[in-house]
Design an enzyme around this catalytic site. Sequence first.
Site, PDB file in Angstrom:
ATOM      1  N   LYS A 185       0.908  -0.985   0.025  1.00 12.27           N
ATOM      2  CA  LYS A 185       0.134   0.067   0.043  1.00 12.27           C
ATOM      3  C   LYS A 185       0.998   1.237  -0.022  1.00 12.27           C
ATOM      4  CE  LYS A 185      -1.902   3.080   1.988  1.00 12.27           C
ATOM      5  NZ  LYS A 185      -1.572   4.447   1.552  1.00 12.27           N
ATOM      6  N   GLU A 262       8.817   1.408  11.472  1.00 14.87           N
ATOM      7  CA  GLU A 262       9.930   2.316  11.353  1.00 14.87           C
ATOM      8  C   GLU A 262       9.359   3.468  11.636  1.00 14.87           C
ATOM      9  OE1 GLU A 262      12.848   1.330  11.464  1.00 14.87           O
ATOM     10  OE2 GLU A 262      12.888  -0.721  10.590  1.00 14.87           O
ATOM     11  N   GLU A 394       9.068  16.664  15.384  1.00 13.96           N
ATOM     12  CA  GLU A 394       9.498  16.329  14.158  1.00 13.96           C
ATOM     13  C   GLU A 394       8.845  17.354  13.201  1.00 13.96           C
ATOM     14  OE1 GLU A 394       8.144  12.661  12.168  1.00 13.96           O
ATOM     15  OE2 GLU A 394      10.375  12.418  11.509  1.00 13.96           O
TER      16      GLU A 394
HETATM   17  P1  NAD Z   1       2.035   8.287   7.635  1.00 17.41           P
HETATM   18  O1  NAD Z   1       2.146   7.640   8.908  1.00 17.41           O
HETATM   19  O2  NAD Z   1       1.031   9.699   7.692  1.00 17.41           O
HETATM   20  O3  NAD Z   1       1.644   7.590   6.361  1.00 17.41           O
HETATM   21  C1  NAD Z   1       2.294   6.472   6.107  1.00 17.41           C
HETATM   22  C2  NAD Z   1       1.533   5.309   5.569  1.00 17.41           C
HETATM   23  O4  NAD Z   1       0.646   5.001   6.326  1.00 17.41           O
HETATM   24  C3  NAD Z   1       0.750   5.660   4.143  1.00 17.41           C
HETATM   25  O5  NAD Z   1       0.764   4.804   3.208  1.00 17.41           O
HETATM   26  C4  NAD Z   1      -0.669   6.129   4.842  1.00 17.41           C
HETATM   27  O6  NAD Z   1      -1.441   6.029   3.915  1.00 17.41           O
HETATM   28  C5  NAD Z   1      -0.499   4.828   5.769  1.00 17.41           C
HETATM   29  N1  NAD Z   1      -1.762   5.109   7.053  1.00 17.41           N
HETATM   30  C6  NAD Z   1      -2.177   6.096   7.370  1.00 17.41           C
HETATM   31  N2  NAD Z   1      -2.915   5.793   8.437  1.00 17.41           N
HETATM   32  C7  NAD Z   1      -3.114   4.401   8.283  1.00 17.41           C
HETATM   33  C8  NAD Z   1      -3.973   3.521   9.116  1.00 17.41           C
HETATM   34  N3  NAD Z   1      -4.700   4.002  10.209  1.00 17.41           N
HETATM   35  N4  NAD Z   1      -3.565   2.247   8.953  1.00 17.41           N
HETATM   36  C9  NAD Z   1      -2.749   1.805   8.031  1.00 17.41           C
HETATM   37  N5  NAD Z   1      -2.240   2.749   7.192  1.00 17.41           N
HETATM   38  C10 NAD Z   1      -2.255   3.859   7.270  1.00 17.41           C
HETATM   39  O7  NAD Z   1       3.659   9.043   7.209  1.00 17.41           O
HETATM   40  P2  NAD Z   1       4.022   9.862   6.052  1.00 17.41           P
HETATM   41  O8  NAD Z   1       3.672  11.276   6.407  1.00 17.41           O
HETATM   42  O9  NAD Z   1       3.658   9.077   4.857  1.00 17.41           O
HETATM   43  O10 NAD Z   1       5.661   9.739   6.361  1.00 17.41           O
HETATM   44  C11 NAD Z   1       6.512  10.792   6.979  1.00 17.41           C
HETATM   45  C12 NAD Z   1       6.718   9.932   8.212  1.00 17.41           C
HETATM   46  O11 NAD Z   1       7.274   8.590   8.052  1.00 17.41           O
HETATM   47  C13 NAD Z   1       7.795  10.795   9.350  1.00 17.41           C
HETATM   48  O12 NAD Z   1       7.366  10.630  10.551  1.00 17.41           O
HETATM   49  C14 NAD Z   1       9.118   9.996   9.207  1.00 17.41           C
HETATM   50  O13 NAD Z   1       9.989  10.151  10.144  1.00 17.41           O
HETATM   51  C15 NAD Z   1       8.481   8.648   8.915  1.00 17.41           C
HETATM   52  N6  NAD Z   1       9.665   7.732   8.444  1.00 17.41           N
HETATM   53  C16 NAD Z   1      10.390   6.875   8.954  1.00 17.41           C
HETATM   54  C17 NAD Z   1      11.372   6.020   8.637  1.00 17.41           C
HETATM   55  C18 NAD Z   1      12.076   5.322   9.459  1.00 17.41           C
HETATM   56  O14 NAD Z   1      12.689   4.463   8.897  1.00 17.41           O
HETATM   57  N7  NAD Z   1      12.130   5.309  10.785  1.00 17.41           N
HETATM   58  C19 NAD Z   1      11.587   6.155   7.222  1.00 17.41           C
HETATM   59  C20 NAD Z   1      11.000   7.155   6.502  1.00 17.41           C
HETATM   60  C21 NAD Z   1       9.918   7.924   7.036  1.00 17.41           C
END
Ligand code: NAD
Length: 501
Positions: A185, A262, A394
Amino acid sequence: MTESTAAPANLPEKIRHYINGEFVDSIDGDEFDVIYPVTNETYIRAASGKKADIDAAVASAKQAFDEGPWPTMLPRERARVLNKIADIAETRSQELAEMESFDSGLPITQAKGQANRAAENFRFFADLIVAQVDDAFKVPGRQANYVNRKPIGVAGLITPWNTPFMLESWKLAPAIATGNAVVLKPAEFTPLSASLWPGIFEEAGLPKGVFNMVNGYGEEGFAGDSLVKHPDVPLISFTGESTTGQTIFANAAPWLKGLSMELGGKSPAVVFADADLDAAINATVFGVFSLNGERCTAGSRILVEESVYEEFVERYAAQAKRVKVGLPSDPTTEVAALVHPEHYDKVMSYVEIGKEEARLVAGGGRPEGFETGNFVEPTVFADVSPDARIFQEEIFGPVVAITPFKSDEEALQLANNTKYGLAAYIWTSDLKRAHNFSQAVESGMVWLNSNNVRDLRTPFGGVKASGLGHEGGYRSIDFYTEQQSVHINLGEVHNPVFGKQ
Ligand code: NAD
């Protein structure tokens, strides 16, 4: 539109799901807009998946897993397919980078590097499964034991919008290498580059149904949520925000699913007075402004020892002002456009908060010449107090907070003073201090006198609110496989309670 803001060649007419070897629309026909971050205009529509689409994708993956041949193929045969995937991704890295850069706003040169890294992930796990050794334990004359590693079934992979193709590869490569079938997804802001996976996998010979993809939102009732709650998906690998991770953790609990998370970060870069300041400044500028600052491991809090603090701040601000902001497609661009206007508004709101909380020494607004789109000047705040929001939260954009410290103890206390614990960067020429500090700092990863350069064999993951479990290298193999212990009796059969039978 000028030449450099033109959409890439080979843009699909629409972004669809990919289920059981076919591109398909959503069952209810629903779609959403995908925008170009330079103009914030819709450039393509994407299918918006719901529960019914996830049900179809999981059924396809389950059939491919249950009926094979993928899970039972020899590791060397699977590795051949993985290496082919890597070769194709590498050959198409320019096309991939153009799509990624257009869709996400990443500078094109950095997007190209990420495409090559994605190829490398497949090559790496191909090598790993061929060289895989399983544990065996012996009790002479009595028992031999060995470990049977087995793929688990259907893995649900949920990914964010920063470096989307590379982060997808990071999960896809080990999940598929170990013999699972998957449902991906991708993030709703950036679905374009993922639409290339089906073609790459088909050309490489991955059997039908092993890879499935459903686009759309994550929230309740939509694709991400439905994948997490699907009873036939025993494994969820998630990368994204810490708060989303908490929701997924709760939603997966009734099934006791395997989870790898992550999550977010607010990583410290600690610069001691005895550090090579030139190297430290170069690396910490790169560490927060590369990938537009949309990097989970960004060193977004810089802690600097008092005796070199003013010099550091002055030189850092000067260098930040020289970072080249430009169009994503321009090969000389170092910082381009943030992914989406919602994210731009979030980052700019932190810039305004920072102006109240600290001393602005560089940036702080929209760069000249970029009147539309999600462009933010590389922004540097100094004298940031540890209770400031820009120190604790963040931001995930090109914004950095610099704070002075007086002693090693204070540096450590400041470094650990957030809810996150993803990465830490330490700059010092004192080896003992470097290693002692590494042991005490609360972070999943530490870089000593180094940029963020990661050997693919090392574990990757965070502590505290930055994650749960580790992936990377053998940790990924562990996550995507069951480990069954087989005990073989080599002697007489004993019953310790009732005596010899
Ligand atoms: P997000 O949490 O908003 O979304 C990530 C994914 O989760 C998307 O595909 C989204 O559609 C999905 N999602 C959202 N709500 C959900 C739910 N209730 N159930 C299942 N899936 C759901 O994150 P983002 O804004 O896309 O990404 C940025 C974040 O990711 C930042 O906090 C960043 O630090 C983190 N990040 C962490 C790492 C790591 O390895 N630690 C790497 C890259 C990004």
